[in-house]
Design a protein around this motif. Structure first.
Motif, PDB file in Angstrom:
ATOM      1  N   LEU A  29       5.698   7.563  -1.468  1.00 43.39           N
ATOM      2  CA  LEU A  29       4.398   7.107  -0.968  1.00 43.39           C
ATOM      3  C   LEU A  29       3.775   6.082  -1.910  1.00 43.39           C
ATOM      4  O   LEU A  29       3.224   5.061  -1.470  1.00 43.39           O
ATOM      5  N   ALA A  30       3.828   6.351  -3.211  1.00 37.91           N
ATOM      6  CA  ALA A  30       3.282   5.411  -4.185  1.00 37.91           C
ATOM      7  C   ALA A  30       4.037   4.089  -4.150  1.00 37.91           C
ATOM      8  O   ALA A  30       3.439   3.014  -4.266  1.00 37.91           O
TER       9      ALA A  30
ATOM     10  N   ALA B  97      10.019   8.246 -12.109  1.00 32.42           N
ATOM     11  CA  ALA B  97      10.038   7.335 -10.955  1.00 32.42           C
ATOM     12  C   ALA B  97       8.688   7.323 -10.241  1.00 32.42           C
ATOM     13  O   ALA B  97       8.290   6.295  -9.678  1.00 32.42           O
ATOM     14  N   TYR B  98       7.983   8.461 -10.254  1.00 30.27           N
ATOM     15  CA  TYR B  98       6.662   8.494  -9.629  1.00 30.27           C
ATOM     16  C   TYR B  98       5.656   7.738 -10.479  1.00 30.27           C
ATOM     17  O   TYR B  98       5.070   6.741 -10.046  1.00 30.27           O
ATOM     18  N   GLY B  99       5.415   8.179 -11.660  1.00 28.33           N
ATOM     19  CA  GLY B  99       4.554   7.450 -12.591  1.00 28.33           C
ATOM     20  C   GLY B  99       3.103   7.335 -12.186  1.00 28.33           C
ATOM     21  O   GLY B  99       2.347   6.589 -12.808  1.00 28.33           O
TER      22      GLY B  99
ATOM     23  N   ALA C  87       8.721  13.797   4.780  1.00 27.59           N
ATOM     24  CA  ALA C  87       7.269  14.002   4.778  1.00 27.59           C
ATOM     25  C   ALA C  87       6.540  12.720   4.409  1.00 27.59           C
ATOM     26  O   ALA C  87       5.508  12.377   4.999  1.00 27.59           O
ATOM     27  N   ALA C  88       7.085  11.991   3.419  1.00 25.99           N
ATOM     28  CA  ALA C  88       6.470  10.710   3.035  1.00 25.99           C
ATOM     29  C   ALA C  88       6.525   9.713   4.184  1.00 25.99           C
ATOM     30  O   ALA C  88       5.561   8.974   4.418  1.00 25.99           O
ATOM     31  N   HIS C  89       7.629   9.699   4.903  1.00 24.27           N
ATOM     32  CA  HIS C  89       7.767   8.795   6.054  1.00 24.27           C
ATOM     33  C   HIS C  89       6.718   9.096   7.112  1.00 24.27           C
ATOM     34  O   HIS C  89       6.018   8.198   7.609  1.00 24.27           O
ATOM     35  N   PHE C  90       6.586  10.367   7.492  1.00 23.88           N
ATOM     36  CA  PHE C  90       5.643  10.736   8.532  1.00 23.88           C
ATOM     37  C   PHE C  90       4.200  10.542   8.069  1.00 23.88           C
ATOM     38  O   PHE C  90       3.343  10.105   8.852  1.00 23.88           O
ATOM     39  N   ALA C  91       3.921  10.841   6.795  1.00 24.81           N
ATOM     40  CA  ALA C  91       2.564  10.652   6.279  1.00 24.81           C
ATOM     41  C   ALA C  91       2.199   9.169   6.244  1.00 24.81           C
ATOM     42  O   ALA C  91       1.075   8.783   6.621  1.00 24.81           O
TER      43      ALA C  91
END
Length: 447
Positions: free
Chosen positions: A23-24, A221-223, A438-442
């Motif tokens: 998402l980020a 990777a998120y950071g 979940a990231a795709h749908f959100a």
């Protein structure tokens, strides 16, 4: 009331971190919340880590390292000689041919069949389509096999293959994830799902990462913004998700919430008032730490070991676990995380009594160590630490989960509230795909 975010992710599991990072990466403002001060690292081998996620997030550049990219299979047998099957299929067939030419041919044919069927069903399991009937996603041949395997038990699927029951038992071990019975209709699909996996370019591979490197790589990777030691006590939802409330009363607004928790716990936090799902059989683990002078068999550096069991042994173990008892014979797998760390896994942990799984921990550890004495002489004396991880209180996997499309596994009863943890997988595992879905749908809901 504090800041407003596009999305809040609850839980720094592999799925939660993957969701937050994706998402980020797409430009959303994300906050990751984890109740522990440090997120737990998955122990033992990985059989479903998503290679697309590894590539998209460049996890190797962030510190993901594998001790072994493809583990073989070591069958420890009390009645016969131990059998080492290398990860490379032709080498495994050659090893089997020294015991049985028919079993060697059957092994090759079965692995090829699982890989072929698995590839055909990847479109259903590995892509975030919104679902509907399989006809809209799969070709005619794949649909036919999908329907056939959904009516087939893993025991029947394997019974036709081998002269030796221990080979059927070795593969049956991997069909029992989530508490499925060996003869239960649809458990054959678990074998196909396992055959569909691909780690580091090896079909059906089981990989051993360096301990700590997966979660560390995903965090790197998120950071983005994160809080550890932050317990969510409520998911705010009226006509859709609006944010979360923390244990100290702080409210954090968000347009979407992604949860690594179980479906029952997530929907309870959202006030849906549904009864919690009953605890079902799941995987329990034991981490053994060993004294410096203890030497492990060299084969454990290249293979995971299974205590050889027949299909009937697995059926008996399943019945015992369903009745809330430790099985007489433990269907254990064992892998080395280094020269002084062993991870033991029991795929059929018993249903917990009302008081919880605590009463099983000491007997489970003792029975497991006794089971290994023949193969690891001196193990008891070399132990410097024993840590038992109980099964997670997730709902049972079952046929419905294996046949559900990604959106059905990720969606909840609240708009813009999605599951991104292991319970949103077709079979409980550490893959990161649930976070991806979940990231795709959100992201789509936030447009």
């Amino acid at each position: 009331m504090s800041g407003r975010y596009d999305a809040i992710v609850i839980g720094a599991s592999a799925g939660g971190l993957a969701a937050a990072a994706l998402l980020a990466k797409g430009g959303a403002r994300v906050l990751l919340l984890e109740k522990r001060l440090a997120p737990p690292e998955p122990a033992g081998p990985l059989f479903a880590l998503d290679p697309a996620l590894v590539e998209t997030l460049k996890l190797a550049n962030h510190g993901l390292v594998f001790r072994r990219r493809a583990l073989g299979l070591l069958l420890w047998d009390a009645e016969e000689d131990d059998l080492l099957l290398p990860a490379e299929p032709r080498a495994a067939s050659r090893a089997l041919a020294r015991v049985s030419r028919a079993d060697a041919d059957a092994w090759s044919a079965l692995q090829s069949e699982l890989s072929t069927q698995g590839r055909a069903l990847r479109r259903w399991w590995f892509h975030p389509h919104s679902g509907g009937a399989a006809e809209a996603v799969l070709g005619q041949g794949a649909r036919r096999r999908f329907a056939h395997d959904s009516l087939t038990g893993a025991e029947a699927f394997l019974a036709r293959a081998f002269e030796s029951p221990r080979l059927a038992g070795a593969l049956l071990h991997d069909a029992l994830a989530g508490g499925l019975a060996p003869s239960e209709p649809g458990s054959a699909l678990t074998l196909v799902w396992r055959g569909a996996q691909e780690i580091a370019g090896a079909q059906g591979a089981v990989a051993m990462p360096e301990r700590g490197s997966l979660i560390a790589a995903l965090k790197s990777a998120y950071g983005g913004e994160r809080r550890f030691g932050a317990l969510v006590t409520e998911i705010l939802a009226a006509q859709g998700v609006a944010g979360v409330r923390l244990e100290d009363g702080e409210i954090i607004e968000a347009r979407a919430v992604l949860s690594s928790l179980s479906r029952a716990k997530t929907e309870k936090l959202a006030g849906l008032g549904r009864p919690a799902a009953a605890r079902a059989m799941g995987e329990a683990k034991i981490l053994l730490t060993l004294a410096e002078g203890f030497v492990l068999p060299p084969a454990l550096d290249q293979a995971r070991a299974l205590l050889a069991m027949t299909p009937q042994d697995y059926a008996d173990a399943h019945e015992a676990a369903r009745a809330g008892r430790l099985p007489r014979l433990l269907p254990l797998s064992l892998a080395a995380e280094g020269p002084r760390r062993l991870v033991l896994s029991l795929p059929l942990a018993p249903v917990a009594p009302p008081g919880g799984w605590t009463s099983f921990q000491a007997p489970f550890a003792a029975a497991a160590i006794r089971s290994l004495r023949r193969h690891l002489p001196g193990l008891s004396e070399a132990l410097t630490g024993v840590t038992v991880t109980p099964p997670k209180p997730f709902a049972r996997a079952g046929l419905a989960q294996l046949m559900a499309p990604a959106l059905a596994r990720a969606a909840t009863g609240v708009e813009r509230l999605y599951l991104c943890g292991e319970e949103a997988e077709p079979v409980p595992c550490v893959s990161g795909r649930a976070g991806h879905f979940a990231a795709h749908f959100a992201a789509r809901a936030l447009e």
